[in-house]
Design a protein around this motif. Structure first.
Motif, PDB file in Angstrom:
ATOM      1  N   GLN A 166     -86.698  68.814   2.217  1.00 22.01           N
ATOM      2  CA  GLN A 166     -87.497  68.028   3.158  1.00 22.01           C
ATOM      3  C   GLN A 166     -87.494  66.542   2.825  1.00 22.01           C
ATOM      4  OE1 GLN A 166     -91.092  70.425   2.699  1.00 22.01           O
ATOM      5  NE2 GLN A 166     -90.990  70.862   4.890  1.00 22.01           N
ATOM      6  N   TYR A 189     -82.048  65.681   6.033  1.00 20.83           N
ATOM      7  CA  TYR A 189     -83.081  66.490   6.690  1.00 20.83           C
ATOM      8  C   TYR A 189     -83.934  65.613   7.606  1.00 20.83           C
ATOM      9  CZ  TYR A 189     -86.987  69.682   7.369  1.00 20.83           C
ATOM     10  OH  TYR A 189     -87.946  70.490   7.930  1.00 20.83           O
ATOM     11  N   LYS A 190     -84.307  64.458   7.124  1.00 18.14           N
ATOM     12  CA  LYS A 190     -85.155  63.569   7.913  1.00 18.14           C
ATOM     13  C   LYS A 190     -84.436  63.057   9.157  1.00 18.14           C
ATOM     14  CE  LYS A 190     -87.897  62.055   3.974  1.00 18.14           C
ATOM     15  NZ  LYS A 190     -88.177  60.952   3.055  1.00 18.14           N
ATOM     16  N   THR A 191     -83.152  62.723   9.041  1.00 18.16           N
ATOM     17  CA  THR A 191     -82.414  62.189  10.181  1.00 18.16           C
ATOM     18  C   THR A 191     -82.126  63.261  11.229  1.00 18.16           C
ATOM     19  OG1 THR A 191     -80.295  62.487   9.071  1.00 18.16           O
ATOM     20  CG2 THR A 191     -81.332  60.325   8.884  1.00 18.16           C
ATOM     21  N   ARG A 192     -82.132  64.504  10.841  1.00 19.82           N
ATOM     22  CA  ARG A 192     -81.850  65.590  11.786  1.00 19.82           C
ATOM     23  C   ARG A 192     -83.119  66.220  12.371  1.00 19.82           C
ATOM     24  NH1 ARG A 192     -76.401  68.204  11.111  1.00 19.82           N
ATOM     25  NH2 ARG A 192     -75.184  66.605  10.085  1.00 19.82           N
ATOM     26  N   GLN A 193     -84.253  65.632  12.104  1.00 19.24           N
ATOM     27  CA  GLN A 193     -85.512  66.158  12.611  1.00 19.24           C
ATOM     28  C   GLN A 193     -85.505  66.240  14.141  1.00 19.24           C
ATOM     29  OE1 GLN A 193     -88.082  67.455  10.932  1.00 19.24           O
ATOM     30  NE2 GLN A 193     -89.223  67.856  12.806  1.00 19.24           N
ATOM     31  N   ARG A 194     -85.049  65.195  14.806  1.00 23.06           N
ATOM     32  CA  ARG A 194     -85.026  65.174  16.277  1.00 23.06           C
ATOM     33  C   ARG A 194     -84.117  66.283  16.808  1.00 23.06           C
ATOM     34  NH1 ARG A 194     -82.170  62.255  20.421  1.00 23.06           N
ATOM     35  NH2 ARG A 194     -83.510  62.022  22.238  1.00 23.06           N
ATOM     36  N   GLU A 195     -82.977  66.465  16.187  1.00 26.52           N
ATOM     37  CA  GLU A 195     -82.039  67.514  16.591  1.00 26.52           C
ATOM     38  C   GLU A 195     -82.674  68.907  16.456  1.00 26.52           C
ATOM     39  OE1 GLU A 195     -77.849  69.271  14.882  1.00 26.52           O
ATOM     40  OE2 GLU A 195     -78.220  67.125  14.681  1.00 26.52           O
ATOM     41  N   ARG A 196     -83.408  69.131  15.378  1.00 24.34           N
ATOM     42  CA  ARG A 196     -84.086  70.416  15.182  1.00 24.34           C
ATOM     43  C   ARG A 196     -85.162  70.637  16.242  1.00 24.34           C
ATOM     44  NH1 ARG A 196     -83.739  68.669  10.104  1.00 24.34           N
ATOM     45  NH2 ARG A 196     -85.941  68.185   9.944  1.00 24.34           N
ATOM     46  N   GLU A 197     -85.897  69.593  16.577  1.00 22.94           N
ATOM     47  CA  GLU A 197     -86.941  69.711  17.599  1.00 22.94           C
ATOM     48  C   GLU A 197     -86.324  70.036  18.959  1.00 22.94           C
ATOM     49  OE1 GLU A 197     -90.171  69.814  17.170  1.00 22.94           O
ATOM     50  OE2 GLU A 197     -89.932  69.508  15.020  1.00 22.94           O
ATOM     51  N   LYS A 224     -85.304  73.683  18.919  1.00 25.89           N
ATOM     52  CA  LYS A 224     -86.474  74.554  19.056  1.00 25.89           C
ATOM     53  C   LYS A 224     -86.940  74.607  20.505  1.00 25.89           C
ATOM     54  CE  LYS A 224     -89.594  73.291  16.039  1.00 25.89           C
ATOM     55  NZ  LYS A 224     -90.445  72.898  14.903  1.00 25.89           N
TER      56      LYS A 224
END
Length: 128
Positions: free
Chosen positions: A88, A93-101, A104
């Motif tokens: 985390q 991980y931080k830069t891909r947060q938007r992609e994960r959202e 989802k």
């Protein structure tokens, strides 16, 4: 060794590996599948037995693990939590947060039937 026997051997190796990871090598060395489990698996082309004695045997093993090796399991959990924290904190991980959202949201819409894409096999053709 037949393919199904090789598959059985791989399954047992995988079970022991996972037990070793969580509870330690000593615990894994104590693991033995029920004596009818392998025979049933081989005779029924890879199906596991739901026989009550197999279920009881397996459950007794996991109870023993929790009773005698709970410290090892807790140590394993601490390691996992530590690794998750490290992930985390990573830049990737931080830069891909938007992609994960977005992913989802896409999955949620697909599950709830509100997605933009449809399956041509299940969608009725309108006007025909």
């Amino acid at each position: 060794m037949t393919p199904i026997e090789e598959f059985w051997a791989d399954l047992m190796e995988s079970r022991r590996y996972m037990i070793t990871e969580v509870y330690g090598a000593e615990c894994a060395s104590r693991y033995q599948p029920h004596h009818i489990e392998k025979e049933y698996f081989l005779k029924h082309n890879g199906t596991f037995s739901a026989h009550p004695s197999v279920t009881q045997h397996t459950k007794a093993f996991w109870v023993m693990c929790e009773t005698h090796y709970s410290k090892e399991r807790e140590a394993y959990r601490r390691i996992l939590r530590s690794r998750w924290h490290e992930v985390q904190q990573s830049d990737d991980y931080k830069t891909r947060q938007r992609e994960r959202e977005q992913l989802k949201e896409y999955i949620s819409q697909a599950i709830n039937g509100k997605g933009k894409e449809t399956d041509a096999r299940t969608t009725k053709k309108e006007g025909r």
